[in-house]
Scaffold this motif. Structure first.
Motif, PDB file in Angstrom:
ATOM      1  N   TRP A  99       1.764  69.903  -4.134  1.00 49.65           N
ATOM      2  CA  TRP A  99       0.563  69.202  -3.680  1.00 49.65           C
ATOM      3  C   TRP A  99      -0.408  70.149  -2.995  1.00 49.65           C
ATOM      4  O   TRP A  99      -1.545  69.777  -2.707  1.00 49.65           O
ATOM      5  CB  TRP A  99       0.943  68.073  -2.718  1.00 49.65           C
ATOM      6  N   GLU A 100       0.021  71.365  -2.744  1.00 52.79           N
ATOM      7  CA  GLU A 100      -0.846  72.347  -2.089  1.00 52.79           C
ATOM      8  C   GLU A 100      -1.914  72.852  -3.062  1.00 52.79           C
ATOM      9  O   GLU A 100      -1.604  73.163  -4.210  1.00 52.79           O
ATOM     10  CB  GLU A 100      -0.028  73.554  -1.615  1.00 52.79           C
ATOM     11  N   ARG A 106      -1.929  71.847  -9.074  1.00 56.18           N
ATOM     12  CA  ARG A 106      -1.980  71.290 -10.428  1.00 56.18           C
ATOM     13  C   ARG A 106      -2.934  72.103 -11.298  1.00 56.18           C
ATOM     14  O   ARG A 106      -2.646  72.351 -12.474  1.00 56.18           O
ATOM     15  CB  ARG A 106      -2.414  69.830 -10.355  1.00 56.18           C
ATOM     16  N   ALA A 107      -4.056  72.539 -10.737  1.00 60.89           N
ATOM     17  CA  ALA A 107      -5.004  73.354 -11.515  1.00 60.89           C
ATOM     18  C   ALA A 107      -4.371  74.674 -11.939  1.00 60.89           C
ATOM     19  O   ALA A 107      -4.562  75.134 -13.075  1.00 60.89           O
ATOM     20  CB  ALA A 107      -6.269  73.609 -10.694  1.00 60.89           C
ATOM     21  N   ALA A 108      -3.604  75.295 -11.044  1.00 57.37           N
ATOM     22  CA  ALA A 108      -2.935  76.554 -11.381  1.00 57.37           C
ATOM     23  C   ALA A 108      -1.894  76.340 -12.475  1.00 57.37           C
ATOM     24  O   ALA A 108      -1.746  77.161 -13.387  1.00 57.37           O
ATOM     25  CB  ALA A 108      -2.288  77.149 -10.140  1.00 57.37           C
ATOM     26  N   TRP A 109      -1.154  75.216 -12.395  1.00 58.77           N
ATOM     27  CA  TRP A 109      -0.178  74.893 -13.430  1.00 58.77           C
ATOM     28  C   TRP A 109      -0.865  74.706 -14.777  1.00 58.77           C
ATOM     29  O   TRP A 109      -0.389  75.213 -15.810  1.00 58.77           O
ATOM     30  CB  TRP A 109       0.612  73.646 -13.046  1.00 58.77           C
ATOM     31  N   GLU A 134       7.629  69.700  -6.664  1.00 54.33           N
ATOM     32  CA  GLU A 134       7.712  69.267  -5.274  1.00 54.33           C
ATOM     33  C   GLU A 134       7.709  67.741  -5.204  1.00 54.33           C
ATOM     34  O   GLU A 134       6.840  67.079  -5.794  1.00 54.33           O
ATOM     35  CB  GLU A 134       6.548  69.832  -4.465  1.00 54.33           C
ATOM     36  N   ALA A 135       8.674  67.199  -4.478  1.00 58.72           N
ATOM     37  CA  ALA A 135       8.911  65.751  -4.472  1.00 58.72           C
ATOM     38  C   ALA A 135       7.675  64.944  -4.117  1.00 58.72           C
ATOM     39  O   ALA A 135       7.440  63.864  -4.676  1.00 58.72           O
ATOM     40  CB  ALA A 135      10.044  65.420  -3.496  1.00 58.72           C
ATOM     41  N   ASP A 136       6.864  65.438  -3.189  1.00 60.38           N
ATOM     42  CA  ASP A 136       5.713  64.664  -2.712  1.00 60.38           C
ATOM     43  C   ASP A 136       4.469  64.834  -3.571  1.00 60.38           C
ATOM     44  O   ASP A 136       3.418  64.248  -3.267  1.00 60.38           O
ATOM     45  CB  ASP A 136       5.380  65.066  -1.266  1.00 60.38           C
ATOM     46  N   ASN A 137       4.580  65.591  -4.661  1.00 65.18           N
ATOM     47  CA  ASN A 137       3.412  65.868  -5.494  1.00 65.18           C
ATOM     48  C   ASN A 137       3.212  64.743  -6.516  1.00 65.18           C
ATOM     49  O   ASN A 137       3.178  64.968  -7.726  1.00 65.18           O
ATOM     50  CB  ASN A 137       3.577  67.214  -6.188  1.00 65.18           C
ATOM     51  N   LEU A 138       3.084  63.557  -6.019  1.00 67.35           N
ATOM     52  CA  LEU A 138       3.052  62.383  -6.894  1.00 67.35           C
ATOM     53  C   LEU A 138       1.818  62.348  -7.787  1.00 67.35           C
ATOM     54  O   LEU A 138       1.864  61.816  -8.899  1.00 67.35           O
ATOM     55  CB  LEU A 138       3.134  61.119  -6.043  1.00 67.35           C
TER      56      LEU A 138
END
Length: 380
Positions: A99-100, A106-109, A134-138
């Motif tokens: 989520w960072e 997400r953009a880097a991925w 990461e678990a919180d990256n919903l």
């Protein structure tokens, strides 16, 4: 081109034997082709190519300094060259989808995913993705599911670093580190971390969707930083059959009792212990509680760690080398590599036993890398 590696000491069937090794049509062969090129391996160890189950050193190519980003294609090209020079012929890039903002966003991925097909086509090393979700990256759940479905992801890891990050939000030094990596102001990072933690009740359903997608795609799952036996049981229920970087010895023992592979970092062995003060990997490997050593954040550490294990006097080279070749291949379901046997991929690293450094690397049967001066070993 087919090859015959002559004069070396080959790791074959769990023993070091003086023998030749033939590579034909990209694979280890029973006998050489009459037209094969020869490589004089005299005085060298002929070993299976390294299989790295988790390496995130490519992040230094993507972002060599905080806030300084380079194109994903260039970073992957540089990473592939470094991997080969380290003897790593199969590399699971540890790509954290967090989520960072910034390096692990997400953009880097998406940028990395877009660059991967060309990078894989050009690389002699088999580049794969160990997606560390990461678990919180919903908000990025659909991205992860898409990557699993379209074949961009080859190994799925369950990460859960957010609670530990939130605990450090009172420490200005730690906040500055995380905020710098994310390219944010400290106050903004604190607010973001607290906001993602507020959605933790949604995590179980997201994990179930990820696990189901991975099972459908036939890719292995692992859990990361299991602290307790309950953690291991929790992730095992999702199908995570690899225990990566357990934080307690009893967790590693529980995983091994269940027939699961246990992964720890090769830098831990090279340095003589964890940089975080956790368990020392070498004695756990000697007792059979650690079965796989990964590069973690230093690619050269894999080869060095295998020889460090030998120097400790408990393991011989075949057993130590299995930690970085046969065992990680088995853990990832790669039955075609990690050993030198007829019909398997021709992934080979030739090592000078005096310097314990690579001299040449063959990937899928082709000569992929040579150390300076090693060209003199080539023969028609």
């Amino acid at each position: 081109m087919d090859w015959l590696l002559t004069g070396g000491t080959v790791l074959r069937d769990g023993a070091m034997v003086e023998d030749a090794l033939a590579l034909t049509d990209g694979r280890v062969a029973e006998a050489p082709d009459a037209r094969a090129m020869r490589f004089d391996a005299s005085g060298l160890l002929v070993l299976p190519g390294l299989v790295d189950i988790h390496g995130d050193a490519h992040e230094r190519q993507l972002q060599p300094r905080p806030g300084v980003d380079l194109p994903a294609g260039l970073a992957l090209r540089d990473s592939a060259a470094q991997l080969l020079a380290c003897g790593i012929t199969t590399a699971y890039l540890g790509v954290t989808l967090s989520w960072e903002p910034g390096l692990r966003s997400r953009a880097a991925w998406r940028a990395l995913k877009a660059a991967l097909p060309e990078a894989r086509a050009r690389s002699a090393t088999d580049l794969r993705v160990h997606l560390r979700f990461e678990a919180d990256n919903l908000d990025a759940l659909e991205d992860a599911l898409d990557g699993i479905a379209d074949g961009s992801v080859h190994l799925l890891g369950f990460n859960d670093h957010t609670p530990a990050i939130v605990k450090k939000l009172h420490d200005p030094v730690q906040v500055a580190k995380y905020a710098g990596r994310a390219g944010m102001k400290a106050g903004d990072f604190r607010g973001l971390a607290e906001s993602v933690m507020a959605r933790r009740e949604e995590i179980p359903a997201a994990r179930e969707r990820l696990a189901a997608a991975a099972r459908a795609a036939g890719i292995p799952l692992l859990s990361h930083d299991d602290a307790t036996l309950d953690d291991r049981a929790h992730y095992r229920a999702y199908g995570a059959t690899i225990c990566e970087f357990p934080m307690a010895e009893e967790v590693a023992a529980d995983a091994r009792a269940a027939g699961e592979h246990v992964v720890m970092g090769a830098p831990n062995v090279v340095r003589g212990g964890s940089h975080l003060g956790w368990a020392s990997a070498a004695p756990l490997a000697e007792r059979g509680l650690v079965t796989v050593l990964a590069s973690d954040y230093v690619w050269p550490a894999m080869l060095e760690a295998a020889f460090a294990m030998v120097r400790r006097g408990v393991m011989d080279l075949p057993r130590a080398w299995a930690l970085v070749s046969a065992n990680p291949a088995e853990a990832c379901g790669l039955a075609d590599r990690g050993r030198l046997a007829p019909g398997l991929r021709g992934d080979v690293v030739l090592v000078d036993p005096a310097t314990q450094a690579p001299v040449a690397v063959f990937a899928a049967g082709g000569l992929a890398w040579l150390a300076p001066g090693a060209v003199l070993r080539l023969r028609r």
